[in-house]
Scaffold this active site. Structure first.
Site, PDB file in Angstrom:
ATOM      1  CB  CYS A 250      -0.960   0.002   1.185  1.00 23.04           C
ATOM      2  SG  CYS A 250      -1.835  -1.573   1.414  1.00 23.04           S
ATOM      3  CB  ALA A 251       4.098   1.576  -1.807  1.00 23.80           C
ATOM      4  CB  ALA A 252       0.315   5.026  -3.939  1.00 24.64           C
ATOM      5  N   PRO A 253       1.614   7.367  -1.975  1.00 26.29           N
ATOM      6  CG  PRO A 253       1.784   9.667  -1.546  1.00 26.29           C
ATOM      7  CD  PRO A 253       1.233   8.391  -0.973  1.00 26.29           C
ATOM      8  N   GLY A 254       4.380   6.999  -2.130  1.00 19.65           N
ATOM      9  CA  GLY A 254       5.807   6.675  -2.171  1.00 19.65           C
ATOM     10  C   GLY A 254       6.679   7.355  -1.137  1.00 19.65           C
ATOM     11  N   GLY A 255       6.084   8.106  -0.223  1.00 21.10           N
ATOM     12  CA  GLY A 255       6.879   8.782   0.805  1.00 21.10           C
ATOM     13  C   GLY A 255       7.666   7.814   1.671  1.00 21.10           C
TER      14      GLY A 255
ATOM     15  CG  ASP B   9      -1.082   1.701  -3.798  1.00 19.63           C
ATOM     16  OD1 ASP B   9      -0.854   2.033  -2.614  1.00 19.63           O
ATOM     17  OD2 ASP B   9      -2.159   1.937  -4.373  1.00 19.63           O
TER      18      ASP B   9
ATOM     19  CG  ASP C  57       0.617   3.590   5.463  1.00 18.30           C
ATOM     20  OD1 ASP C  57      -0.284   3.596   6.323  1.00 18.30           O
ATOM     21  OD2 ASP C  57       1.021   4.622   4.915  1.00 18.30           O
TER      22      ASP C  57
ATOM     23  CB  CYS D  83      -2.886   8.073   8.555  1.00 21.94           C
ATOM     24  SG  CYS D  83      -3.921   7.790   7.112  1.00 21.94           S
TER      25      CYS D  83
END
Length: 429
Positions: free
Chosen positions: A254-259, A277, A322, A375
């Site tokens: 669930c990597a987007a947007p890559g931060g 993602d 995440d 989050c």
């Protein structure tokens, strides 16, 4: 030269797309911003974000000022009124300019016959403003949250709910992540001082720096060269907890947007990172971020519930999950969340999270580390989710990361600190 568009009507359209069509501001705004001048983009963002931040107060005021609400095809005019009230209450735009531009918005929305109504309601508000605000301060609209969410926050945090609500209703601080491949945080703070930008380091997260006043990224020393990334402090805590090492196989799910993908590679530049993602469109952002920072990861589109489809039987040394969540910890950054979410979403999201964590656990090596993060500030997605997972898995051990009685660590949004965020660090036995 006068613009051939009306900014207030554009803001009203954007708000309608959020409230009536369930779209997020981050989806709606980019296409609308292409139609306006650079100098107006920040104001459009302020009008949309600000109106949605204080929506219940504006709604309540309109109810007092009008005998019946505008519905159907006139609904966008209702949102135009909200934009007008927001400007009178929360901006420094002179009142005469607010009235003139907002009334003209009715013409832009092809409802010139309603100019008089818009003008009348705004002028009536000016006359009654003090009395209306006093009355509004004594009803539930003052919390600026939907009742279902307010109730959940009150139940979860009986001693802290008012501070949480207050933090959610404020504009967020701007946090940066210093790229340790280029500079130490101390060196970068000196560069910022030389550029006249006031900032301070986070007490705990090693790469995090808070700007005392937000600025354009183009003003940040070396932004284009990848010296620094805009990322909230709490989000940076995920990678600090993951503690990636060079040479390891690491999955950012669930990597987007890559931060977090790029943060992993800044911390362990010789790690082999796979960023996955489900959203093909958002993966473009991952690739853009990797490119700006001159980092490399294997980027794949895939569903966290079916990992064998995109990684076969591969196992990883570390996994950062995440998980998709209610995003109730980042309301101050995305006030539209309050109006896009429903109470019923929470159980659905918790079920999805459980499905993903179950599916990906077999892909963690024995002795490997998984960080489960959201989050969110809601226990159903966080401590309760991890407790249930630990009960199902005798081969999982929790690493204590907080001093709470619940598993994991819950950060709450704070005006001078990070967003609401949850982390739990699990080791596979």
């Amino acid at each position: 030269m006068k613009n051939n568009y009306n900014l207030r009507s554009i803001a009203a359209i954007a708000i309608g797309q959020v409230l009536d069509q369930g779209q997020s501001l981050s989806t709606v705004l980019p296409s609308l911003q292409k139609t306006i001048s650079d100098k107006d983009r920040a104001l459009l963002q302020e009008l949309c974000f600000g109106t949605l931040r204080v929506l219940p107060q504006l709604e309540w005021c309109i109810q007092q000022l009008m005998a019946k609400p505008m519905t159907g095809k006139q609904r966008t005019l209702h949102y135009l009124l909200m934009v007008g009230l927001y400007q009178l209450l929360y901006t420094r735009i002179p009142a005469h300019a607010v009235l003139a531009e907002t009334v003209e918005g009715a013409v832009a929305l092809k409802r010139p016959q309603l100019k008089g109504l818009i003008n009348g309601v705004l002028r009536q508000f000016q006359r009654q403003q003090e009395e209306l605000l006093q009355r509004a301060a004594n009803n539930d609209s003052r919390y600026l949250h939907p009742s279902w969410l307010l109730k959940r926050i009150q139940q979860a945090y009986p001693a802290q709910w008012e501070q949480i609500i207050d933090a959610n209703n404020q504009k967020p601080p701007m946090w940066l992540r210093v790229n340790r491949l280029h500079h130490t945080r101390e060196d970068y703070l000196q560069l910022m001082e030389q550029a006249g930008i006031a900032a301070e380091p986070h007490a705990e997260y090693r790469d995090a720096v808070r700007l005392l006043a937000p600025c354009a990224v183009t003003d940040l020393p070396g932004f284009a060269d990848g010296w620094v990334t805009v990322q909230d402090a709490s989000a940076q805590g995920c990678v600090d907890l993951l503690d990636p090492q060079d040479g390891e196989q690491i999955l950012d799910l669930c990597a987007a947007p890559g931060g977090k993908t790029t943060h992993i590679l800044e911390a362990a530049p010789k790690a082999h990172v796979m960023a996955v993602d489900i959203d093909e469109q958002r993966l473009k952002r991952v690739k853009e971020n990797l490119q700006r920072l001159r980092l490399h990861a294997e980027v794949k589109q895939g569903d966290g519930r079916t990992p064998q489809q995109w990684c076969g039987d591969k196992q990883f040394d570390r996994i950062l999950l995440d998980a998709p969540c209610s995003a109730t910890g980042v309301i101050r950054r995305h006030p539209d969340i309050k109006w896009l979410r429903r109470d019923s979403d929470i159980a659905e999201l918790a079920a999805l999270q459980a499905e993903i964590i179950e599916a990906i656990w077999p892909h963690l090596k024995s002795g490997g580390v998984m960080v489960y993060a959201t989050c969110s500030i809601l226990p159903a997605e966080n401590a309760e989710q991890v407790s249930a997972f630990l009960q199902r898995h005798a081969d999982a051990r929790l690493v204590e990361t907080g001093n709470q009685q619940q598993p994991g660590r819950q950060n709450l949004p704070h005006p001078e600190d990070g967003d609401g965020f949850f982390y739990a660090k699990l080791i596979k036995m």
